[in-house]
Design a protein around this motif. Sequence first.
Motif, PDB file in Angstrom:
ATOM      1  N   GLY A   6       0.785  -1.223   0.000  1.00 43.68           N
ATOM      2  CA  GLY A   6       0.000   0.000   0.000  1.00 43.68           C
ATOM      3  C   GLY A   6       0.817   1.272   0.000  1.00 43.68           C
ATOM      4  N   GLN A   7       2.113   1.168  -0.254  1.00 43.99           N
ATOM      5  CA  GLN A   7       2.969   2.354  -0.244  1.00 43.99           C
ATOM      6  C   GLN A   7       2.524   3.323  -1.335  1.00 43.99           C
ATOM      7  OE1 GLN A   7       7.017   1.611  -1.278  1.00 43.99           O
ATOM      8  NE2 GLN A   7       7.664   3.686  -0.818  1.00 43.99           N
ATOM      9  N   GLY A   8       2.424   4.591  -0.975  1.00 42.43           N
ATOM     10  CA  GLY A   8       2.051   5.621  -1.926  1.00 42.43           C
ATOM     11  C   GLY A   8       0.559   5.797  -2.097  1.00 42.43           C
ATOM     12  N   LYS A   9      -0.234   4.944  -1.482  1.00 40.64           N
ATOM     13  CA  LYS A   9      -1.692   5.048  -1.593  1.00 40.64           C
ATOM     14  C   LYS A   9      -2.230   5.784  -0.369  1.00 40.64           C
ATOM     15  CE  LYS A   9      -2.109   0.750  -4.160  1.00 40.64           C
ATOM     16  NZ  LYS A   9      -2.653  -0.607  -4.155  1.00 40.64           N
ATOM     17  N   PRO A  10      -3.320   6.528  -0.536  1.00 38.97           N
ATOM     18  CA  PRO A  10      -3.891   7.226   0.624  1.00 38.97           C
ATOM     19  C   PRO A  10      -4.513   6.232   1.610  1.00 38.97           C
ATOM     20  CG  PRO A  10      -5.285   7.513  -1.305  1.00 38.97           C
ATOM     21  CD  PRO A  10      -4.053   6.808  -1.767  1.00 38.97           C
TER      22      PRO A  10
END
Length: 102
Positions: A6-10
Amino acid sequence: MDNLKGQGKPLPADYFSGDLFQHFQKIAKDAGFKPHWLKLQHAIRDELKDITEKYTNGQKDGLQFRVTKLNEKIMEYNKSCPPPMQKGTVRLETIEAASQRW
């Protein structure tokens, strides 16, 4: 730390609503974390089962010492678990009934 899921996702909106502790519990549960008191509960249950088997088979040598150690685990369990889940200590004479409660 660069390859996290989930890196970079809100973050989802439900992370910001409600109680912080409830969110922690949900995230920890999803990650497979078990609280210390739950691990103790499983250990106590397994130890009770073993002591009960030996007691019913007549192998009573050393069981009183094991029950004493088990009661120490139960005290530790009662200190860390939710109050409605607390249980009393056990005696060798009532080990079978205690085994059913756990």
